[in-house]
Design an enzyme around this catalytic site. Structure first.
Site, PDB file in Angstrom:
ATOM      1  N   GLU A 114       0.851  -1.181   0.000  1.00  0.00           N
ATOM      2  CA  GLU A 114       0.000   0.000   0.000  1.00  0.00           C
ATOM      3  C   GLU A 114       0.896   1.244   0.000  1.00  0.00           C
ATOM      4  O   GLU A 114       1.984   1.244   0.581  1.00  0.00           O
ATOM      5  CB  GLU A 114      -0.908   0.016   1.230  1.00  0.00           C
TER       6      GLU A 114
ATOM      7  N   ASP B 123     -18.579 -10.779  -8.766  1.00  0.00           N
ATOM      8  CA  ASP B 123     -18.493  -9.910  -7.601  1.00  0.00           C
ATOM      9  C   ASP B 123     -17.911  -8.546  -7.969  1.00  0.00           C
ATOM     10  O   ASP B 123     -18.365  -7.509  -7.481  1.00  0.00           O
ATOM     11  CB  ASP B 123     -17.640 -10.577  -6.519  1.00  0.00           C
TER      12      ASP B 123
END
Length: 319
Positions: free
Chosen positions: A242, A267
């Site tokens: 991240e 999804d």
């Protein structure tokens, strides 16, 4: 079925069109001997092109250099190429192994055989590529190359990318395997299937860096979707990168896990369609750059180069 004696062109004149016709029919009928001979003839064409390139690079200003001598030299080179291919450089053996597992390539090679002498090398190479598709009755090799002919009921994909490049084998395999699921997601969201395939490729490293479950099985999470508090399905834990203020940090996060790749696409499509933050992504108007930058602005990923990476994959790698 045409037997091996009638398809053996190695001892015949290089411009024997009757022999090429027999070879074409033999390969169509699935004759292993014809397949081997077709691969040998392709190798001969490759050798001839190399010889022609060397001839072209040699200065030609002598008394014997005229159109007539060039014609006979060209015929001699074709015959020499055929004789050299009979001994083998290894190319024919490689092609035979590939085409034995893929009869489409054999059919394409056979149909292209009667135009070998003046054929385009790049087109022939594409016709030989193992594509797991098939030609429709009456379709010639050139049409197959342009349209990316597939088996009945399978999605038709071009053989080259938007930028005109021939796809790498692992890229082609990834796109062909997942295209049906991406097409279904496109019908649900309106987002082009290629855009979603590009994101799946970026997130999963073309399927080679998939998130794994605790037991080592595949989570089938192609889009790197995390498992938030509202997720009620299976969960896989993995280390991810991240970016905070442009600086990369390694973190352990929980990700959604699916039974199949199709479930992952469903999804993902559901998330895009129902989450308001992705409204502009849905309405990107078929523009790859707008789609990629829309995802980044919506906070899909923290990598500051995410949009540019995704745009490049869509435009340069996918067909």
């Amino acid at each position: 079925m045409i037997g091996s004696p009638s398809t053996d062109l190695s001892s015949k004149f290089a411009l024997d069109t009757k022999g090429l016709g027999e070879l074409k029919q033999g390969a169509k009928n699935g004759s292993p001997a014809a397949l081997k001979e077709a691969a040998t003839q392709f190798e001969a064409m490759f050798i001839n092109m190399m010889m022609k390139s060397m001839r072209d690079a040699t200065p030609a200003d002598g008394l014997m250099d005229n159109n007539q001598t060039k014609m006979f030299t060209g015929m001699l080179d074709q015959q020499m190429s055929q004789n050299l291919a009979k001994r083998g450089m290894g190319l024919a053996d490689v092609l035979t192994r590939q085409l034995t597992a893929n009869q489409t390539g054999a059919a394409a090679l056979a149909i292209g055989a009667d135009g070998m002498a003046a054929g385009n090398a790049a087109a022939k190479a594409q016709a030989l590529a193992p594509l797991d598709g098939s030609m429709r009755p009456g379709m010639d090799a050139a049409t197959m190359i342009k349209t990316g002919a597939r088996q009945p009921g399978a999605p038709a994909l071009p053989l080259t990318t938007e930028s005109g490049r021939v796809q790498a084998p692992h890229v082609r395999a990834f796109q062909e395997k997942l295209h049906p699921h991406a097409a279904e997601a496109e019908r649900a969201t309106g987002v082009p299937a290629k855009f979603m395939l590009g994101q799946a490729a970026l997130e999963s490293g073309w399927g080679k860096r998939m998130i794994r479950n605790a037991d080592g099985s595949n989570s089938n999470n192609l889009f790197g979707i995390k498992a938030g508090p509202g997720w009620k399905g299976k969960v896989a834990t993995a280390v991810t990168t991240e970016y905070v203020n442009g600086v990369a940090h390694r973190k352990v996060e929980k990700f959604r896990a699916y039974d199949t790749p199709a479930d992952s696409f469903k999804d993902y499509a559901n998330m895009l369609a129902k989450n308001p933050r992705y409204e502009k992504v849905i309405n990107s108007g078929g523009d790859a750059s707008q789609f990629a930058h829309g995802l980044q602005r919506a906070g899909y990923a923290t990598d500051p180069l995410y949009a540019s990476k995704l745009t490049r994959i869509i435009k340069q790698s996918l067909a």
